[in-house]
Enzyme design. Structure first.
Site, PDB file in Angstrom:
ATOM      1  N   LEU A 269       0.811  -1.211   0.000  1.00 14.81           N
ATOM      2  CA  LEU A 269       0.000   0.000   0.000  1.00 14.81           C
ATOM      3  C   LEU A 269       0.849   1.267   0.000  1.00 14.81           C
ATOM      4  O   LEU A 269       0.408   2.317  -0.465  1.00 14.81           O
ATOM      5  CB  LEU A 269      -0.928   0.022   1.228  1.00 14.81           C
ATOM      6  N   GLY A 270       2.058   1.173   0.534  1.00 14.28           N
ATOM      7  CA  GLY A 270       2.919   2.344   0.593  1.00 14.28           C
ATOM      8  C   GLY A 270       4.051   2.113   1.564  1.00 14.28           C
ATOM      9  O   GLY A 270       4.236   1.009   2.106  1.00 14.28           O
TER      10      GLY A 270
ATOM     11  N   GLY B 264       6.444   4.329   4.694  1.00 14.54           N
ATOM     12  CA  GLY B 264       6.709   5.532   5.462  1.00 14.54           C
ATOM     13  C   GLY B 264       8.060   5.458   6.128  1.00 14.54           C
ATOM     14  O   GLY B 264       8.881   4.577   5.834  1.00 14.54           O
ATOM     15  N   GLY B 265       8.278   6.391   7.055  1.00 13.04           N
ATOM     16  CA  GLY B 265       9.556   6.440   7.727  1.00 13.04           C
ATOM     17  C   GLY B 265       9.823   5.255   8.629  1.00 13.04           C
ATOM     18  O   GLY B 265      10.960   4.979   8.982  1.00 13.04           O
ATOM     19  N   PHE B 266       8.787   4.504   9.007  1.00 11.96           N
ATOM     20  CA  PHE B 266       8.963   3.398   9.944  1.00 11.96           C
ATOM     21  C   PHE B 266       8.825   2.040   9.269  1.00 11.96           C
ATOM     22  O   PHE B 266       8.905   1.027   9.940  1.00 11.96           O
ATOM     23  CB  PHE B 266       7.948   3.516  11.081  1.00 11.96           C
ATOM     24  N   GLY B 267       8.561   2.001   7.962  1.00  8.55           N
ATOM     25  CA  GLY B 267       8.472   0.721   7.279  1.00  8.55           C
ATOM     26  C   GLY B 267       7.353   0.697   6.255  1.00  8.55           C
ATOM     27  O   GLY B 267       6.568   1.632   6.117  1.00  8.55           O
TER      28      GLY B 267
ATOM     29  N   VAL C 126       3.879  -0.768   4.276  1.00  7.67           N
ATOM     30  CA  VAL C 126       2.524  -1.121   4.683  1.00  7.67           C
ATOM     31  C   VAL C 126       1.916  -2.008   3.605  1.00  7.67           C
ATOM     32  O   VAL C 126       2.042  -1.734   2.408  1.00  7.67           O
ATOM     33  CB  VAL C 126       1.638   0.131   4.883  1.00  7.67           C
TER      34      VAL C 126
ATOM     35  N   LYS D 193       1.667  -2.949   8.933  1.00  5.49           N
ATOM     36  CA  LYS D 193       2.909  -2.175   8.814  1.00  5.49           C
ATOM     37  C   LYS D 193       4.068  -2.998   9.370  1.00  5.49           C
ATOM     38  O   LYS D 193       4.046  -3.428  10.524  1.00  5.49           O
ATOM     39  CB  LYS D 193       2.789  -0.853   9.570  1.00  5.49           C
TER      40      LYS D 193
ATOM     41  N   ASP E 284       5.627  13.499  12.781  1.00 10.81           N
ATOM     42  CA  ASP E 284       5.651  13.247  11.329  1.00 10.81           C
ATOM     43  C   ASP E 284       4.298  13.551  10.702  1.00 10.81           C
ATOM     44  O   ASP E 284       3.749  12.739   9.959  1.00 10.81           O
ATOM     45  CB  ASP E 284       6.054  11.798  11.057  1.00 10.81           C
TER      46      ASP E 284
END
Length: 844
Positions: free
Chosen positions: A503-504, A506-509, A511, A525, A623
């Site tokens: 799905l996408g 981010g800064g933490f991993g 998804v 996630k 964030d």
């Protein structure tokens, strides 16, 4: 016991006072006309109104509605006086609702014919009133109620409305009643009781005046003076306790189910948050007489048992089916239609139905030779129970996992439905029947052995710790209690099809999309850089999962399996805000209206306000950006990834800083870049940047010839000073609210002020957006140096005067951590924890 009765009495007085504390007075002789849609009798805060609501262009009904007619909570109906099926009564455009001088409230048609009457003529009514709880009352000179909508409900209950013994909610053939034992029951035609909810057996029988009430927080409670605490919580909506502006109501729906719904003035969406009968096909008579209920794509559908039947209404399967040739008209050629994985619903008090312990053949043949039997069901669970249906009404349920076989009388040869029972083998009827009998006998035997083995297993091992963990997990999958579910890594691998649908990131991993065993769609996630021990990780997850708000993404569960750390969130079909704001012109279908955008801005602000000021532990997001603002089906904003910063160990704070900088250029506060302590004002700065992007539909850090080569946020301020507001607003939007646009732009400039002390708190930001408080002209924002999206060295723009000023007036904790090279040395713990907040997730 004396104290408990006193507590209950005080609670009752409190509710009574609340009901009578604020109301609008309507004098005798007042009239509402169906032809005048602007007429209404409204409560003091205008949340509830009694008016005419259009049913069709030429017919109307008199109803009490919540906010602009979106939710009808009472109507003049043939069930509002305790009789009839609850259907609302309609009038033509000449209809009127009159509060007569005699004290009667009367609904008449255009011809003058009386359609409905409150039966309160000459009973001392001196005036009427409607209050902010939605109760319409006819009162005497002492303001004592002679009649009220709360005491004469139709199909809906609102918060603070007591449901007592003798009251009935009706909807068609279905009704909700309360017995003196304290049991709420759902009934079909007043005879078949197919669902009940009540107090435990130790309380039943000791009640004096039981009653139920839906609280405004979404909890259905039982009340009685005999309770030690005055009330008992009986059911919870899935969003209970969330949202300050959420309005909840309990409704008896025409499909026979009792549901709690939630809505809000801002979103306008009406969402079911609790249902009494979780399996809709278990509602008696849902598909009408001789109809069979099944599921298609998790939705209940109605059909006929076989081609020996035809639907009563081809356009409405819920009206049931009829035999093409009735049994009494059959010339002595009656046979039994066999329906696999089907049962005929049997609920008390169907006293005419007979129960036997027999096998398949006997269950079929006994019904065939009985003149009173219409159909029969063999429950193939090893019990050998056969129900003989002798009533005139048959309600069927068919499902692939139902361990039962049913038989139904038909005239002539049974012709199964092609989709389920088509047989083209060419064998004669006797051969097919013989083979089916053998197959059924074998299946029943195998199922019986399986049931016996399962019973022994449950007896010896059902109490094991592993069994309890598995049971607890699946009880918590619906996460109504708010507790996070622990998943194994293997389970999440299966749910996400080996993490195949991304799905996408981010800064933490990254998804991934997944589907749990109960068909719930989730977003999984995979966290990166998390090295905490399992106990500490669970504690942080518990803190995140206990944070509930309408504008925050809900955490369903987690995985802490070896080195794997994953979080499972609710899935929001509309995805993230950036896909709507920064879409190209050829994707106009994703363009948000101004109303959508303003509601998203408000919702996001409320979610962040909750994190900063209202939840138990103050949470700094760190964030805030459009990618972390998700939208549900109704475009309600939900902030995601909150609380994840605390999952990093102290030694990983440098990783946190860099991860936040990557892909987040344009949203970082100056103090973050200058290596100063982080406070909640960092989120305010980021929110201001997002708010300006919501208005403009453009990235703040982009430059173009249109902005004279300046960063968009600086150019936008200069245009705002000149009064060129239309230059800032997204040109693709039509029909904007100029006052809301101006407020949003001014609030965004206040939020992105260089000095944290100049930025308002998030609670005040929301009030400014709502127009509750006045907004002064903000000072001009200054340019902040920003790094590139790759690498650790911060590349500074040519004009860094603004940031230099900030650095000069706010010296960094140490000379080694300059904003010019933020990646050269790790930020200190003091910087991450800040002076205004003990930690990123610490106490306020």
């Amino acid at each position: 016991m004396k104290m408990s009765k006193l507590s209950f009495f005080l609670l009752y007085l409190h509710c009574l006072f609340a009901i009578s504390s604020s109301s609008t007075i309507i004098p005798l002789g007042s009239t509402l006309q169906a032809s005048n849609r602007n007429q209404s009798w409204s409560s003091p805060n205008a949340s509830f109104s009694l008016s005419f609501v259009p049913v069709t262009p030429s017919s109307f009904m008199a109803a009490i509605t919540y906010y602009a007619g979106d939710v009808i909570v009472w109507s003049a109906s043939n069930g509002s006086n305790g009789t009839g099926d609850g259907a609302s009564l309609v009038v033509d455009s000449g209809g009127t609702l009159n509060l007569l001088p005699s004290g009667a409230l009367r609904l008449t048609n255009g011809s003058g014919a009386v359609v409905w009457d409150s039966a309160t003529a000459n009973r001392g009514v001196s005036h009427a009133s409607i209050d902010d709880l939605g109760n319409f009352q006819l009162l005497n000179n002492e303001s004592a109620p002679i009649w009220s909508s709360f005491q004469n409900p139709t199909d809906t209950l609102v918060p603070s409305q007591n449901f007592t013994v003798g009251k009935i909610l009706r909807s068609g053939s279905y009704s909700l009643t309360l017995g003196r034992s304290g049991n709420l029951t759902l009934n079909w035609n007043g005879t078949i009781e197919y669902w009940s909810l009540g107090f435990n057996s130790s309380i039943n029988g000791n009640l004096t005046s039981p009653r139920f009430m839906l609280q405004s927080n979404g909890i259905l409670v039982g009340l009685d003076p005999s309770f030690a605490r005055g009330m008992i919580n009986m059911a919870y909506s899935t969003d209970y306790g969330e949202g300050d502006d959420v309005f909840r109501f309990l409704r008896m729906d025409n499909d026979g189910n009792l549901r709690i719904y939630s809505t809000s003035e801002s979103s306008g969406n009406i969402t079911p948050t609790w249902a009494a009968v979780t399996d809709q096909c278990q509602v008696y008579g849902f598909c009408g007489n001789m109809g069979v209920c099944g599921y298609k794509d998790s939705n209940p559908v109605c059909g006929c048992p076989s081609q020996n039947f035809y639907p009563v209404d081809e356009h409405d399967g819920r009206k049931g089916c009829r035999r093409k040739v009735e049994i009494e008209d059959c010339p002595g050629d009656v046979t039994m239609l066999q329906l696999e994985h089907t049962k005929f619903l049997t609920y008390p008090p169907e006293v005419n139905d007979q129960t036997f312990i027999v096998g398949t053949v006997a269950c079929r043949m006994n019904c065939l030779v009985s003149g009173s039997c219409i159909g029969s069901t063999l429950v193939a669970d090893g019990s050998g129970i056969c129900y003989m249906k002798t009533t005139d009404f048959i309600s069927g349920y068919q499902g692939a996992v139902l361990p039962s076989t049913s038989f139904l009388k038909v005239c002539g040869q049974a012709v199964p439905n092609p989709s389920s029972y088509l047989d083209t083998s060419g064998k004669d009827n006797d051969s097919r029947l013989h083979a089916m009998v053998i197959i059924v006998v074998v299946l029943v035997t195998l199922l019986s052995l399986f049931a016996i083995v399962t019973g022994f297993w449950c007896w010896f091992y059902g109490g094991s710790e592993k069994s309890r963990r598995i049971s607890a997990q699946y009880e918590l999958v619906d996460y109504a209690s708010g507790a996070p579910v622990k998943f194994s890594y293997k389970e999440l691998q299966q749910s996400t099809k080996a993490f195949s649908e991304r799905l996408g990131e981010g800064g933490f991993g990254a998804v991934y999309k997944g589907t749990l065993g109960n068909r719930m769609v989730v977003a999984v996630k995979q966290l990166e850089g998390i090295e905490q021990g399992e106990m500490q990780f669970r504690m942080e997850v518990a803190t995140i999962s206990s944070t509930h708000h309408l504008n925050l993404v809900r955490l369903v569960g987690f995985c802490s399996d070896g080195r794997h750390r994953l979080l499972v969130y609710e899935f929001l079909r509309n995805g993230s805000l950036d896909k709507f704001l920064f879409t190209s012109n050829d994707q106009s279908g994703k363009l948000l209206t101004w109303e959508n955008r303003f509601n998203i801005a408000l919702g996001t602000g409320r979610g962040i306000t909750y994190l900063h000021e209202e939840c138990r532990d103050c949470i700094i997001h760190c964030d805030i950006k459009p990618e972390n603002i998700l939208l549900d089906e109704g475009y309600t904003a939900k902030v995601s990834d909150f609380g994840l910063a605390k999952l990093m160990k102290p030694k990983d704070h440098r990783h946190l800083s860099l991860a936040s900088i990557r892909g987040t250029r344009g949203y970082l506060a100056p103090e973050w870049l200058a290596n100063h302590p982080l406070t909640s004002k960092c989120d305010v700065y980021s929110y201001g940047m997002v708010l300006l992007e919501i208005v403009s539909g453009r990235r703040n850090f982009e430059v173009s010839p249109e902005t004279d080569g300046k960063k968009f946020s600086l150019w936008a301020y200069s245009e705002f000073e000149k009064g060129h507001i239309e230059a800032i607003v997204d040109k693709r939007i039509k029909d904007v609210d100029s006052e809301e646009v101006e407020r949003a732009i001014m609030v965004s400039f206040w939020c992105i002020q260089e000095q944290p002390s100049q930025r308002p708190m998030m609670g005040k930001v929301v009030q400014m957006l709502e127009g509750v408080i006045d907004i002064e002209m903000p000072p001009a924002p200054k340019l902040v140096a920003e790094g590139l999206s790759s690498g650790t060295t911060m590349t500074v723009n040519s004009d860094v005067s603004g940031l230099s000023t900030y650095a000069a007036s706010n010296p960094a904790p140490s000379s080694s951590s300059s904003f010019m090279n933020i990646g050269a040395s790790p930020p200190t713990p003091e910087r991450e924890m800040g002076k205004e907040s003990s930690s990123l997730l610490g106490s306020k």
